[in-house]
Scaffold this motif. Structure first.
Motif, PDB file in Angstrom:
ATOM      1  N   VAL A   1     -10.529 -10.258 -28.462  1.00 59.26           N
ATOM      2  CA  VAL A   1     -11.245 -10.557 -29.699  1.00 59.26           C
ATOM      3  C   VAL A   1     -12.242 -11.680 -29.431  1.00 59.26           C
ATOM      4  CG1 VAL A   1     -11.032 -11.374 -32.083  1.00 59.26           C
ATOM      5  CG2 VAL A   1      -9.263  -9.884 -31.106  1.00 59.26           C
ATOM      6  N   ASN A   2     -13.487 -11.482 -29.873  1.00 58.04           N
ATOM      7  CA  ASN A   2     -14.530 -12.514 -29.790  1.00 58.04           C
ATOM      8  C   ASN A   2     -14.981 -12.804 -28.363  1.00 58.04           C
ATOM      9  OD1 ASN A   2     -16.268 -14.250 -31.263  1.00 58.04           O
ATOM     10  ND2 ASN A   2     -15.069 -16.028 -30.632  1.00 58.04           N
ATOM     11  N   SER A   3     -14.775 -11.871 -27.460  1.00 60.46           N
ATOM     12  CA  SER A   3     -15.150 -12.128 -26.068  1.00 60.46           C
ATOM     13  C   SER A   3     -16.644 -11.919 -25.809  1.00 60.46           C
ATOM     14  CB  SER A   3     -14.337 -11.245 -25.124  1.00 60.46           C
ATOM     15  OG  SER A   3     -14.700  -9.879 -25.272  1.00 60.46           O
ATOM     16  N   GLN A   4     -17.262 -10.987 -26.514  1.00 68.06           N
ATOM     17  CA  GLN A   4     -18.659 -10.670 -26.230  1.00 68.06           C
ATOM     18  C   GLN A   4     -19.595 -11.824 -26.582  1.00 68.06           C
ATOM     19  OE1 GLN A   4     -19.592  -8.067 -24.394  1.00 68.06           O
ATOM     20  NE2 GLN A   4     -17.369  -7.721 -24.301  1.00 68.06           N
ATOM     21  N   PHE A   5     -19.207 -12.616 -27.552  1.00 66.83           N
ATOM     22  CA  PHE A   5     -20.006 -13.796 -27.880  1.00 66.83           C
ATOM     23  C   PHE A   5     -20.111 -14.722 -26.679  1.00 66.83           C
ATOM     24  CE2 PHE A   5     -20.400 -18.162 -29.434  1.00 66.83           C
ATOM     25  CZ  PHE A   5     -21.530 -18.065 -30.237  1.00 66.83           C
ATOM     26  N   TRP A   6     -19.100 -14.683 -25.826  1.00 73.34           N
ATOM     27  CA  TRP A   6     -19.051 -15.531 -24.636  1.00 73.34           C
ATOM     28  C   TRP A   6     -19.364 -14.745 -23.366  1.00 73.34           C
ATOM     29  CZ3 TRP A   6     -18.963 -20.464 -25.746  1.00 73.34           C
ATOM     30  CH2 TRP A   6     -18.370 -20.888 -26.933  1.00 73.34           C
ATOM     31  N   GLY A   7     -20.169 -13.704 -23.492  1.00 72.72           N
ATOM     32  CA  GLY A   7     -20.562 -12.933 -22.311  1.00 72.72           C
ATOM     33  C   GLY A   7     -19.427 -12.153 -21.690  1.00 72.72           C
ATOM     34  N   GLY A   8     -18.506 -11.669 -22.544  1.00 79.40           N
ATOM     35  CA  GLY A   8     -17.377 -10.927 -22.028  1.00 79.40           C
ATOM     36  C   GLY A   8     -16.232 -11.800 -21.576  1.00 79.40           C
ATOM     37  N   ALA A   9     -16.387 -13.124 -21.753  1.00 74.64           N
ATOM     38  CA  ALA A   9     -15.337 -14.096 -21.383  1.00 74.64           C
ATOM     39  C   ALA A   9     -14.959 -13.987 -19.910  1.00 74.64           C
ATOM     40  CB  ALA A   9     -14.111 -13.928 -22.266  1.00 74.64           C
ATOM     41  N   LYS A  10     -15.936 -13.760 -19.062  1.00 74.05           N
ATOM     42  CA  LYS A  10     -15.679 -13.675 -17.615  1.00 74.05           C
ATOM     43  C   LYS A  10     -16.229 -14.880 -16.859  1.00 74.05           C
ATOM     44  CE  LYS A  10     -15.513  -8.631 -17.158  1.00 74.05           C
ATOM     45  NZ  LYS A  10     -16.068  -7.456 -16.460  1.00 74.05           N
ATOM     46  N   GLY A  11     -17.042 -15.681 -17.518  1.00 71.32           N
ATOM     47  CA  GLY A  11     -17.729 -16.755 -16.809  1.00 71.32           C
ATOM     48  C   GLY A  11     -16.988 -18.061 -16.797  1.00 71.32           C
TER      49      GLY A  11
ATOM     50  N   LYS B   1      -2.900  -4.635 -27.021  1.00 66.49           N
ATOM     51  CA  LYS B   1      -3.347  -3.720 -25.972  1.00 66.49           C
ATOM     52  C   LYS B   1      -3.703  -4.508 -24.705  1.00 66.49           C
ATOM     53  CE  LYS B   1      -6.761  -0.169 -24.845  1.00 66.49           C
ATOM     54  NZ  LYS B   1      -7.938   0.613 -25.308  1.00 66.49           N
ATOM     55  N   GLY B   2      -4.350  -5.640 -24.892  1.00 61.43           N
ATOM     56  CA  GLY B   2      -4.690  -6.464 -23.739  1.00 61.43           C
ATOM     57  C   GLY B   2      -3.465  -6.978 -23.021  1.00 61.43           C
ATOM     58  N   LEU B   3      -2.459  -7.407 -23.783  1.00 59.91           N
ATOM     59  CA  LEU B   3      -1.213  -7.878 -23.176  1.00 59.91           C
ATOM     60  C   LEU B   3      -0.500  -6.756 -22.435  1.00 59.91           C
ATOM     61  CD1 LEU B   3       0.164 -10.180 -26.012  1.00 59.91           C
ATOM     62  CD2 LEU B   3      -0.794 -10.894 -23.813  1.00 59.91           C
ATOM     63  N   GLU B   4      -0.587  -5.553 -22.970  1.00 58.15           N
ATOM     64  CA  GLU B   4       0.044  -4.413 -22.294  1.00 58.15           C
ATOM     65  C   GLU B   4      -0.640  -4.125 -20.960  1.00 58.15           C
ATOM     66  OE1 GLU B   4       0.921   0.367 -23.076  1.00 58.15           O
ATOM     67  OE2 GLU B   4       0.115  -0.884 -24.685  1.00 58.15           O
ATOM     68  N   GLY B   5      -1.975  -4.214 -20.957  1.00 61.00           N
ATOM     69  CA  GLY B   5      -2.703  -3.994 -19.708  1.00 61.00           C
ATOM     70  C   GLY B   5      -2.377  -5.048 -18.665  1.00 61.00           C
ATOM     71  N   LEU B   6      -2.258  -6.300 -19.103  1.00 58.20           N
ATOM     72  CA  LEU B   6      -1.894  -7.378 -18.177  1.00 58.20           C
ATOM     73  C   LEU B   6      -0.470  -7.211 -17.666  1.00 58.20           C
ATOM     74  CD1 LEU B   6      -3.575 -10.303 -20.110  1.00 58.20           C
ATOM     75  CD2 LEU B   6      -4.156  -9.578 -17.791  1.00 58.20           C
ATOM     76  N   SER B   7       0.427  -6.751 -18.510  1.00 60.67           N
ATOM     77  CA  SER B   7       1.817  -6.516 -18.095  1.00 60.67           C
ATOM     78  C   SER B   7       1.885  -5.434 -17.031  1.00 60.67           C
ATOM     79  CB  SER B   7       2.667  -6.122 -19.305  1.00 60.67           C
ATOM     80  OG  SER B   7       2.761  -7.180 -20.224  1.00 60.67           O
ATOM     81  N   GLN B   8       1.110  -4.390 -17.214  1.00 59.30           N
ATOM     82  CA  GLN B   8       1.084  -3.315 -16.223  1.00 59.30           C
ATOM     83  C   GLN B   8       0.574  -3.822 -14.872  1.00 59.30           C
ATOM     84  OE1 GLN B   8      -1.332  -0.283 -18.049  1.00 59.30           O
ATOM     85  NE2 GLN B   8       0.281   0.354 -19.483  1.00 59.30           N
ATOM     86  N   TYR B   9      -0.417  -4.711 -14.937  1.00 56.71           N
ATOM     87  CA  TYR B   9      -0.965  -5.274 -13.701  1.00 56.71           C
ATOM     88  C   TYR B   9       0.098  -6.095 -12.967  1.00 56.71           C
ATOM     89  CZ  TYR B   9      -4.001  -8.018 -10.625  1.00 56.71           C
ATOM     90  OH  TYR B   9      -4.588  -8.613  -9.532  1.00 56.71           O
TER      91      TYR B   9
END
Length: 495
Positions: free
Chosen positions: A234-244, A269-277
């Motif tokens: 949530v709100n990541s695109q405002f920060w350039g995808g929150a990758k920087g 959903k994000g937590l589930e993806g991180l758990s799988q990783y």
């Protein structure tokens, strides 16, 4: 005096000859026990014996009797005469300093990765002409010029070089000057780079654990892993995808904004993806090996708790730097809410910076970077203070072998130590930057060898390899630095 020595030599010549003959006959006797025979042989072969000295020249006799004396330096008369620098292209940018003395010996130190060599050079005028063996006195002169993060790099580089010099002057390893050692080998932890291909990932994990012998691993486990998956953040695109996270060129960039102020959140959903990783990593390395995590991203304390709770079934060794280190109350909130150990400290300068976290039991593990925390002695003080409060210490390190070996000596001398980071496992020339001056290699199967028979840090630079990897923007190699000789300010901070 020489005539007296000649008379003594003449007097004992015959007695020594008879004693040597008696030893020989006793060694040949069938009734002599093996232990005694072995001893007699060793006394005959163990260098210049008393008897041999009786036949030696005056010069040879004096040379032999003083062979263990360090004539290379007189510690009480040591004076600092210069400081020079060479900047490596290692983990971005790593300046190495060399402090020279009036007796030819020098000490090596390192300004923390990503920092500016001028942090160290501005200290040169404060220490010129002083005795480098008075490490704590010099530390009190310069420590006011350090600070949190990379600002501590110059002070710490000088402190490392002083211990290297002092050890060389007295002929002992740096760990001995810190009060002795608790261990002969220092456990290392290594990063575990991620791969989308499970087969490739398994191959790397096998190399880390089986071939390289690491018994402790660390991985980057941030929101960058799921940032491209729809509805994960949530709100990541405002920060350039929150990758920087490390892009700090803009003051208002994501990397420069404190975690509580981004309002980036993680969805289920994000937590589930991180758990799988994480599960894929655990499947590759198993559960016997400690596995810690870092680089989560800039989100607030609430998301830190949600994240940590989702990871608990994987029994991670620690969760590192989830919120900024100076938010003691927030760290206490996170630590009290989760079962996984919490860890921070790589950006904290000096023990006084760690005390609030330790006193409040806000974290389970302190994690100083010796290139920021104050150098060898101050980092040992941090570990000792944490130990008194039941807190363990791991050590962050992303520098060259110079800083690495400074960490090894400190880790050897600190009882509550867990593991030291090895950030350049996959850099083939990294170890070749230096030569070990003792009898053991630097790293052996996931452990660093503590130098037992080498003074100071136990290393010398490999000039040829160093010159191959100089930073292109700073190509000089320990060039003169006369511009930094003169002190131009009044440094006292009190009236």
């Amino acid at each position: 005096m020489k005539e007296n020595i000649r008379q003594i030599i003449a007097k004992f010549k015959e007695e020594d000859r008879l004693a040597a003959k008696a030893r020989e006959e006793e060694a040949k006797s069938p009734v002599t026990k093996n232990e005694r025979r072995s001893f007699l042989k060793k006394t005959a072969l163990g260098g210049l014996s008393l008897g041999a000295m009786m036949y030696a020249s005056i010069e040879d006799t004096v040379a032999e009797t003083t062979s263990k004396v360090n004539r290379y330096s007189n510690p009480s008369d040591l004076k600092i005469t210069d400081m020079r620098v060479a900047v490596l292209r290692n983990v971005g940018r790593t300046p190495i300093i060399r402090i020279d003395t009036n007796q030819g010996i020098y000490g090596l130190g390192e300004v923390r990765d990503g920092a500016d060599e001028r942090y160290a050079l501005m200290l040169k005028s404060r220490i010129l002409g002083l005795n480098p063996c008075n490490v704590e006195q010099l530390w009190k002169i310069i420590n006011q010029f350090g600070g949190h993060g990379r600002l501590g790099g110059g002070v710490c580089a000088v402190e490392m070089a002083l211990w290297d010099l002092c050890g060389k002057a007295y002929g002992v390893p740096a760990w001995q000057l810190l009060g002795g050692r608790y261990r002969d080998k220092v456990r290392l932890y290594a990063d575990t780079p991620g791969f989308d291909d499970p087969a490739e990932f398994a191959k790397v994990m096998r190399e880390r654990t089986v071939d390289q012998g690491f018994t402790w691993l660390k991985m980057d486990l941030g929101i960058h892993v799921v940032a491209d998956e729809k509805d994960s953040l949530v709100n990541s695109q405002f920060w350039g995808g929150a990758k920087g996270q490390y892009d700090t060129r803009d003051y208002m960039s994501y990397g420069s904004t404190l975690h509580p102020f981004t309002q980036v959140q993680i969805t289920d959903k994000g937590l589930e993806g991180l758990s799988q990783y994480v599960e894929s990593v655990r499947n590759a390395v198993g559960y016997e090996i400690p596995l810690c995590a870092d680089h989560f991203g800039h989100f607030d304390v609430n998301n830190s708790i949600r994240f940590a709770r989702a990871m608990e079934k994987y029994r991670l060794a620690w969760l590192e730097d989830m919120v900024p280190w100076f938010y003691t109350d927030q760290w206490r909130t996170v630590s009290d809410a989760v079962e996984t150990p919490t860890c921070t400290g790589e950006d904290i300068y000096m023990l006084k910076g760690f005390k609030p976290l330790i006193d409040a039991r806000a974290v389970d593990i302190v994690h100083p970077d010796l290139g920021t925390s104050g150098g060898l002695l101050e980092t040992k003080k941090i570990g000792d203070y944490a130990e008194e409060h039941g807190v363990a210490m791991a050590m962050h390190m992303a520098g060259s072998p110079v800083c690495f070996m400074a960490n090894v000596h400190c880790a050897a001398a600190t009882q509550n130590f867990l593991a030291l980071e090895h950030h350049s496992v996959d850099t083939p020339w990294w170890e070749d930057l230096v030569k070990m001056t003792g009898s053991q290699p630097m790293v052996d199967k996931g452990f660093a060898n503590v130098p037992l028979d080498a003074p100071g840090l136990g290393i010398e630079l490999n000039d040829d390899v160093m010159k191959e990897h100089l930073h292109p923007e700073a190509p000089g190699y320990f060039e003169p630095t006369p511009d930094w000789d003169r002190r131009r300010s009044w440094d006292r901070t009190w009236s």
